[in-house]
Design an enzyme around this catalytic site. Structure first.
Site, PDB file in Angstrom:
ATOM      1  N   LYS A 135       0.490  -1.776 -14.186  1.00 20.62           N
ATOM      2  CA  LYS A 135       0.950  -0.413 -12.860  1.00 20.62           C
ATOM      3  C   LYS A 135       0.763   0.496 -14.173  1.00 20.62           C
ATOM      4  O   LYS A 135       0.169   0.816 -15.217  1.00 20.62           O
ATOM      5  CB  LYS A 135       2.816  -0.464 -12.831  1.00 20.62           C
ATOM      6  CG  LYS A 135       2.884   0.054 -11.564  1.00 20.62           C
ATOM      7  CD  LYS A 135       2.902  -0.440 -10.559  1.00 20.62           C
ATOM      8  CE  LYS A 135       3.190   0.062  -9.183  1.00 20.62           C
ATOM      9  NZ  LYS A 135       3.688  -0.854  -7.656  1.00 20.62           N
TER      10      LYS A 135
HETATM   11  P1  NAD Z   1       4.143   6.138   0.569  1.00 21.74           P
HETATM   12  O1  NAD Z   1       4.156   6.746  -0.083  1.00 21.74           O
HETATM   13  O2  NAD Z   1       3.299   6.033   1.177  1.00 21.74           O
HETATM   14  O3  NAD Z   1       5.860   6.187   1.537  1.00 21.74           O
HETATM   15  C1  NAD Z   1       6.573   6.342   0.753  1.00 21.74           C
HETATM   16  C2  NAD Z   1       7.687   6.848   2.202  1.00 21.74           C
HETATM   17  O4  NAD Z   1       9.262   6.672   1.258  1.00 21.74           O
HETATM   18  C3  NAD Z   1       6.934   8.657   2.598  1.00 21.74           C
HETATM   19  O5  NAD Z   1       7.343   8.623   3.533  1.00 21.74           O
HETATM   20  C4  NAD Z   1       8.561   9.122   1.259  1.00 21.74           C
HETATM   21  O6  NAD Z   1       8.764  10.516   2.004  1.00 21.74           O
HETATM   22  C5  NAD Z   1       9.403   8.225   1.833  1.00 21.74           C
HETATM   23  N1  NAD Z   1      10.496   8.275   0.255  1.00 21.74           N
HETATM   24  C6  NAD Z   1       9.805   9.773  -0.763  1.00 21.74           C
HETATM   25  N2  NAD Z   1      11.104   9.330  -2.038  1.00 21.74           N
HETATM   26  C7  NAD Z   1      12.244   9.107  -0.787  1.00 21.74           C
HETATM   27  C8  NAD Z   1      13.427   9.061  -0.619  1.00 21.74           C
HETATM   28  N3  NAD Z   1      13.953   9.342  -2.138  1.00 21.74           N
HETATM   29  N4  NAD Z   1      14.223   8.715   0.058  1.00 21.74           N
HETATM   30  C9  NAD Z   1      13.409   8.629   1.757  1.00 21.74           C
HETATM   31  N5  NAD Z   1      12.940   8.436   1.851  1.00 21.74           N
HETATM   32  C10 NAD Z   1      11.727   8.642   0.561  1.00 21.74           C
HETATM   33  O7  NAD Z   1       4.293   4.362  -0.177  1.00 21.74           O
HETATM   34  P2  NAD Z   1       4.330   3.058   0.159  1.00 21.74           P
HETATM   35  O8  NAD Z   1       2.949   3.082  -0.302  1.00 21.74           O
HETATM   36  O9  NAD Z   1       4.467   3.152   1.564  1.00 21.74           O
HETATM   37  O10 NAD Z   1       5.859   2.518  -1.359  1.00 21.74           O
HETATM   38  C11 NAD Z   1       7.030   1.842  -1.504  1.00 21.74           C
HETATM   39  C12 NAD Z   1       7.281   1.535  -1.106  1.00 21.74           C
HETATM   40  O11 NAD Z   1       6.692   0.107  -0.580  1.00 21.74           O
HETATM   41  C13 NAD Z   1       7.013   1.578  -3.083  1.00 21.74           C
HETATM   42  O12 NAD Z   1       8.612   1.418  -3.644  1.00 21.74           O
HETATM   43  C14 NAD Z   1       6.039   0.991  -3.265  1.00 21.74           C
HETATM   44  O13 NAD Z   1       6.003   0.643  -4.770  1.00 21.74           O
HETATM   45  C15 NAD Z   1       6.329   0.026  -2.116  1.00 21.74           C
HETATM   46  N6  NAD Z   1       5.097  -1.177  -2.633  1.00 21.74           N
HETATM   47  C16 NAD Z   1       4.092  -0.571  -1.401  1.00 21.74           C
HETATM   48  C17 NAD Z   1       3.163  -0.869  -1.127  1.00 21.74           C
HETATM   49  C18 NAD Z   1       1.752  -0.628  -0.667  1.00 21.74           C
HETATM   50  O14 NAD Z   1       1.066  -1.580  -0.254  1.00 21.74           O
HETATM   51  N7  NAD Z   1       1.993   0.106   0.183  1.00 21.74           N
HETATM   52  C19 NAD Z   1       2.714  -2.680  -2.084  1.00 21.74           C
HETATM   53  C20 NAD Z   1       4.355  -3.293  -2.903  1.00 21.74           C
HETATM   54  C21 NAD Z   1       5.111  -1.968  -2.700  1.00 21.74           C
END
Ligand code: NAD
Length: 418
Positions: free
Chosen positions: A108
């Protein structure tokens, strides 16, 4: 009532690992190795800002384990990124790749920055310089980054181009989550959410929950959360509340997601969407519903609020949203938690497909990607479910027992060098 100080993500990750290691009766030497990351690189690097000034940023790339293959894991740009968080996320990637039986270890990376405060040019220079600083450890055979919070396919395009400029030829396989024009995979953008929804479907069948008309709450309406909301609503479920970092909105009759998307595109947030009432990011977790999807950040469901959560399924699209104490409370309450290392593994699974396509210079139709994803998610879900049934445990422990054993087995047969 005073609440206990919040545990770091790393403390949580090690606690989860210790639990699995002791339950598996893991060899003490192997457990000691797996408890720490293999490599961690911290870099400080300058970026020229638009106003002519220079700012120095801190970033990290951590490789937790390389026993089963190259490190795999995202790059996060967020103001709260720190080495402890990146270590935790890299360890979770090792288990996630092993649960899915992908030939990868865990890695990561991240930069401590609020990217919303940078111009596009500043963001590109930051990404390219960060890539240069970590170029000593990344590569298509050694460590393959991907998008995470606040990074996307454009970020990956800059990383791929920067790495390729260094080596003198185009290396599509150095990162995944790229634009299609650069060797990205069809279906990658939706893969995390699609994988989560496959898991929710399998879990719902286990508890005889009909997803048609089921109520769903999503915390974190970003890539993973907004697409999961759309996919599950396409299955007939009703999304009654969503949130982002600015706050949340709810409507018990169900939100019109296309209209929410348009509102978010226009204003930058879901907040103040017409036909909804506001709800805070903490309160949103406590709205009674059938499926709760935490899709934001770590440490959202803790001993403090787990008792107030009224749902049948918690589908962890986010990494690390639930603490081990909260796991026990939810398990006793009868809620089924689909753990992050399984629930959001669709992203890394299609990343793996992308890497395979890049290395072979042979690209698949979207239907084929989605069908292969479904097969892998369903198999992993049932392997985890059966392990948990056998051990009379929650699914997280089931997933850990399966994955930690796979990584330990690889290490054992490889032996200690020299
Ligand atoms: P992203 O940046 O697209 O979305 C994150 C969202 O969470 C945004 O809408 C943001 O405004 C919101 N957010 C941030 N802080 C917040 C809070 N305190 N309360 C509520 N909402 C909040 O990111 P993503 O890629 O969708 O990732 C989100 C989660 O999913 C993370 O934990 C990431 O590690 C996990 N994840 C993502 C992927 C991927 O392929 N995108 C894969 C595995 C895991």
């Amino acid at each position: 009532m005073s609440s206990a100080p919040q545990k770091s993500a790393w403390a949580v990750a090690q606690q989860q690992f210790d639990l699995a290691a002791s339950r598996l009766g893991l060899d003490a030497g192997i457990a000691a190795v797996l408890r720490e990351p293999r490599r961690q690189l911290t870099v400080h690097f300058p970026v020229r800002m638009d106003d002519g000034s220079t700012r120095v940023f801190e970033g990290h790339r951590v490789q937790h384990n390389l026993g089963r293959g190259p490190a795999k894991g995202g790059i996060r740009f967020h103001q709260d990124v720190n080495i402890e968080e990146v270590k935790a996320l890299s360890m979770w990637m090792s288990w996630k790749c092993a649960v899915m039986d992908l030939p990868y270890g865990g890695g990561k990376g991240g930069v401590t920055v609020d990217p919303k405060k940078l111009s596009l040019g500043e963001l590109e220079r930051l990404t390219r310089r960060f890539t240069t600083e970590i170029a000593v450890i990344i590569g298509p055979e050694s460590d393959i980054p991907a998008p995470d919070v606040n990074t996307n396919s454009q970020t990956m395009a800059w990383m791929m181009d920067t790495y390729s400029m260094h080596v003198g030829y185009t290396v599509p396989g150095v990162v995944t989550g790229k634009p299609i024009a650069l060797g990205g995979s069809l279906g990658r953008n939706e893969a995390t959410a699609r994988g989560a929804v496959f898991c929710i479907r399998e879990a719902a069948a286990k508890i005889n929950l009909n997803l048609k008309g089921a109520t769903v709450v999503v915390q974190g309406y970003g890539n993973a959360g907004s697409i999961a909301a759309r996919l599950i609503s396409e299955m007939g479920a009703k999304v009654i509340a969503v949130s982002d970092s600015s706050g949340g909105i709810q409507n018990p009759a169900g939100l019109d997601l296309a209209a929410v998307d348009a509102h978010k595109k226009k204003t930058g947030s879901v907040v103040a969407f017409a036909g909804s009432t506001p709800v805070s990011n903490q309160a949103i977790l406590e709205i009674p519903c059938d499926v709760l999807i935490p899709a934001a950040l770590e440490n959202q469901i803790t001993a403090d609020n787990a008792g107030k959560i009224k749902t049948k399924i918690v589908a962890e699209a986010a990494n690390g949203p639930t603490t081990p104490e909260a796991d026990e409370i939810l398990f006793k309450s009868g809620a089924m938690v689909i753990p992050d290392i399984l629930c959001n593994a669709g992203g890394v699974t299609v990343s793996y497909f992308e890497w395979v396509q890049d290395l072979n210079r042979d690209f698949w139709e979207e239907d084929e990607v989605n069908a292969r994803l479904e097969k892998k998610m369903v198999r992993a879900f049932h392997e985890v479910y059966e392990m948990a049934q056998k051990e009379k445990s929650h699914l997280r422990l089931g997933a850990y027992l399966l994955s930690v054993q796979r990584v330990a087995d690889a290490m054992k047969v490889r032996g200690i060098y020299p």
